[in-house]
Design an enzyme around this catalytic site. Structure first.
Site, PDB file in Angstrom:
ATOM      1  N   HIS A 116      44.689  44.860  37.774  1.00 15.28           N
ATOM      2  CA  HIS A 116      43.613  43.870  37.630  1.00 15.28           C
ATOM      3  C   HIS A 116      43.873  42.643  38.523  1.00 15.28           C
ATOM      4  O   HIS A 116      44.022  41.521  38.021  1.00 15.28           O
ATOM      5  CB  HIS A 116      43.449  43.455  36.152  1.00 15.28           C
ATOM      6  CG  HIS A 116      42.061  42.954  35.844  1.00 15.28           C
ATOM      7  ND1 HIS A 116      41.459  43.114  34.618  1.00 15.28           N
ATOM      8  CD2 HIS A 116      41.156  42.282  36.612  1.00 15.28           C
ATOM      9  CE1 HIS A 116      40.258  42.567  34.633  1.00 15.28           C
ATOM     10  NE2 HIS A 116      40.055  42.059  35.834  1.00 15.28           N
TER      11      HIS A 116
ATOM     12  N   THR B  86      36.437  47.803  40.362  1.00 10.41           N
ATOM     13  CA  THR B  86      37.082  46.480  40.294  1.00 10.41           C
ATOM     14  C   THR B  86      36.308  45.596  39.308  1.00 10.41           C
ATOM     15  O   THR B  86      36.422  44.374  39.351  1.00 10.41           O
ATOM     16  CB  THR B  86      37.119  45.785  41.681  1.00 10.41           C
ATOM     17  OG1 THR B  86      35.790  45.721  42.199  1.00 10.41           O
ATOM     18  CG2 THR B  86      38.010  46.510  42.661  1.00 10.41           C
TER      19      THR B  86
ATOM     20  N   GLU C  86      43.295  47.879  28.786  1.00 10.52           N
ATOM     21  CA  GLU C  86      44.319  47.077  29.471  1.00 10.52           C
ATOM     22  C   GLU C  86      45.240  46.404  28.471  1.00 10.52           C
ATOM     23  O   GLU C  86      44.763  45.974  27.409  1.00 10.52           O
ATOM     24  CB  GLU C  86      43.636  46.014  30.349  1.00 10.52           C
ATOM     25  CG  GLU C  86      43.014  46.645  31.556  1.00 10.52           C
ATOM     26  CD  GLU C  86      42.387  45.630  32.518  1.00 10.52           C
ATOM     27  OE1 GLU C  86      42.732  44.443  32.453  1.00 10.52           O
ATOM     28  OE2 GLU C  86      41.572  46.071  33.328  1.00 10.52           O
TER      29      GLU C  86
ATOM     30  N   MET D 111      24.262  45.138  42.254  1.00 11.08           N
ATOM     31  CA  MET D 111      24.173  44.397  43.527  1.00 11.08           C
ATOM     32  C   MET D 111      24.079  42.899  43.244  1.00 11.08           C
ATOM     33  O   MET D 111      23.151  42.214  43.664  1.00 11.08           O
ATOM     34  CB  MET D 111      22.961  44.918  44.322  1.00 11.08           C
ATOM     35  CG  MET D 111      22.851  44.446  45.764  1.00 11.08           C
ATOM     36  SD  MET D 111      24.278  44.718  46.803  1.00 11.08           S
ATOM     37  CE  MET D 111      24.189  46.474  47.074  1.00 11.08           C
ATOM     38  N   GLY D 112      25.074  42.392  42.532  1.00 16.60           N
ATOM     39  CA  GLY D 112      25.170  40.947  42.334  1.00 16.60           C
ATOM     40  C   GLY D 112      25.984  40.337  43.466  1.00 16.60           C
ATOM     41  O   GLY D 112      25.989  40.866  44.584  1.00 16.60           O
ATOM     42  N   ARG D 113      26.647  39.237  43.165  1.00 13.97           N
ATOM     43  CA  ARG D 113      27.409  38.558  44.224  1.00 13.97           C
ATOM     44  C   ARG D 113      28.475  39.455  44.840  1.00 13.97           C
ATOM     45  O   ARG D 113      28.586  39.572  46.058  1.00 13.97           O
ATOM     46  CB  ARG D 113      28.117  37.318  43.652  1.00 13.97           C
ATOM     47  CG  ARG D 113      27.209  36.192  43.267  1.00 13.97           C
ATOM     48  CD  ARG D 113      28.067  35.012  42.825  1.00 13.97           C
ATOM     49  NE  ARG D 113      27.270  34.019  42.162  1.00 13.97           N
ATOM     50  CZ  ARG D 113      26.905  34.075  40.877  1.00 13.97           C
ATOM     51  NH1 ARG D 113      27.305  35.070  40.133  1.00 13.97           N
ATOM     52  NH2 ARG D 113      26.154  33.133  40.358  1.00 13.97           N
ATOM     53  N   ILE D 114      29.280  40.079  43.974  1.00 12.67           N
ATOM     54  CA  ILE D 114      30.402  40.874  44.503  1.00 12.67           C
ATOM     55  C   ILE D 114      29.881  42.156  45.156  1.00 12.67           C
ATOM     56  O   ILE D 114      30.336  42.525  46.247  1.00 12.67           O
ATOM     57  CB  ILE D 114      31.441  41.160  43.392  1.00 12.67           C
ATOM     58  CG1 ILE D 114      32.013  39.833  42.856  1.00 12.67           C
ATOM     59  CG2 ILE D 114      32.579  42.032  43.930  1.00 12.67           C
ATOM     60  CD1 ILE D 114      32.910  39.958  41.629  1.00 12.67           C
TER      61      ILE D 114
ATOM     62  N   ARG E  42      35.053  46.326  35.264  1.00 13.84           N
ATOM     63  CA  ARG E  42      35.690  46.371  33.953  1.00 13.84           C
ATOM     64  C   ARG E  42      35.993  47.820  33.606  1.00 13.84           C
ATOM     65  O   ARG E  42      35.146  48.711  33.821  1.00 13.84           O
ATOM     66  CB  ARG E  42      34.787  45.768  32.872  1.00 13.84           C
ATOM     67  CG  ARG E  42      34.716  44.241  32.869  1.00 13.84           C
ATOM     68  CD  ARG E  42      36.047  43.592  32.478  1.00 13.84           C
ATOM     69  NE  ARG E  42      35.971  42.143  32.431  1.00 13.84           N
ATOM     70  CZ  ARG E  42      36.280  41.323  33.439  1.00 13.84           C
ATOM     71  NH1 ARG E  42      36.696  41.829  34.589  1.00 13.84           N
ATOM     72  NH2 ARG E  42      36.186  40.020  33.283  1.00 13.84           N
TER      73      ARG E  42
END
Ligand code: GLV
Length: 325
Positions: A285, A236, A267, A155-158, A238
């Site tokens: 990505h 979305t 990737e 639950m960080g910024r994104i 890593r």
């Protein structure tokens, strides 16, 4: 003499910022990926590296750049950089937080909705001219999103921006887990639960954690088997946070309902079986891929370099160096 080594093409406005500050640079305007350890002359002279998340900047690269003061990653994630090795050498590492938050949250929801409502499959069906009219049992019956439970890992910024969309746009119940409770959780209206509870209770799970030792392979077959509601999993963040072989098995065995993937374990390669699974939506990505956001990211990376080479503090440091070089 180039004191700034720019590993890939960046926006003209960002280059103009360097010109304005009177700084020298070597810019890989050809934009082909470079083998960094082989970039002897550029590294030998570099006081700053401006790089992308695809550039692996390890101790070997740093040791070939004795004048290096800052590595400015043009990304919010920085698992491509050996941050501890940089700190030991007095090299500052910076990233680009904030500017890509909403854009990545939008993409998260695009994947969630696309997977839930089988948009990609239905689009292919239309293009193939197969639609013969509305039926109660159409071939693309999906699952509801509105009012369901979303589990957010990180639950960080994104994660917070995704939670806002879920709460206000889709009346979802939002659970979250992470290494610590988020101070904004109460006012936001999200509930902290254990990782196990999140796996048990979620109809959708979305990953917004950084890749590090604790999160690598956080999702394996073991975790997929705990997912009682057969959720749709969105990543979305890593790729290596999910063990991709196990994800394929979970999808094939019906342990989960589907997946929306922006990132992959190796990737640019995605597990070959993913492409054959209809309940998977995959994009290359593109979480931060709007022109405006990518421009802001490039500007921020350059601003960090201008600041540090000008003898000032970095704007977005991710490591602490005892004495700035
Ligand atoms: C993209 O994945 C980023 O970390 O900015």
């Amino acid at each position: 003499m180039s004191s700034i080594f720019i590993t890939r093409k960046i926006f003209d406005e960002a280059i103009a910022l360097l010109d304005g500050a009177g700084l020298d640079y070597w810019h890989n305007a050809a934009d082909t990926p470079l083998d960094l350890p082989k970039m002897g002359a550029q590294l030998a002279e570099a006081e700053a590296i401006i790089c992308l998340l695809t550039d692996k900047v390890d101790a070997q690269v740093m040791d070939a750049a004795p004048n290096l003061k800052i590595i400015a990653n043009t990304a919010v994630g920085y698992d491509n950089i050996d941050v501890a090795a940089a700190a030991e050498r007095g090299i500052i590492v910076t990233n680009t937080p904030g500017v890509l938050t909403e854009c990545t949250a939008d993409l998260t929801f695009a994947l969630l909705l696309a997977a839930a409502r089988r948009i990609v499959e239905a689009d292919a069906y239309m293009r193939a001219g197969k639609f013969e009219g509305w039926e109660l049992f159409q071939p693309h019956l999906g699952v509801d999103v509105y009012g369901k439970t979303l589990g957010i890992v990180g639950m960080g910024r994104i994660g917070t921006a995704v939670a806002r969309r879920a709460l206000h746009g889709f009346n979802m119940k939002v659970l979250y887990n992470g290494p610590r409770k988020a101070p904004q959780a109460k006012s936001l209206g999200v509930e902290y639960v254990s990782f196990l509870e999140l796996l048990f209770e979620s109809d959708f799970i979305s990953i917004h954690a950084p890749l590090n030792r604790a999160t690598r392979h956080m999702f394996t077959l073991h975790e997929f088997k705990m997912m009682k509601r057969k959720p749709i999993l969105i990543n979305t963040a890593r790729g290596p946070i999910i063990k991709e072989d196990d994800l394929v098995q979970a999808l094939q065995q019906g342990l989960i309902g589907g997946a929306g993937l922006d990132v992959f374990e190796e990737e640019p390669i995605a597990h070959p079986s993913l492409a054959g699974l209809p309940n998977v939506v995959m994009v290359p990505h593109i979480g931060s891929a709007t022109t405006a956001t990518r421009r802001r990211m490039a500007m921020m990376a350059v601003e960090n370099v201008v600041s540090v080479l000008g003898g000032r503090r970095p704007l977005n440091p991710v490591n602490r160096v005892l004495s700035q070089k």
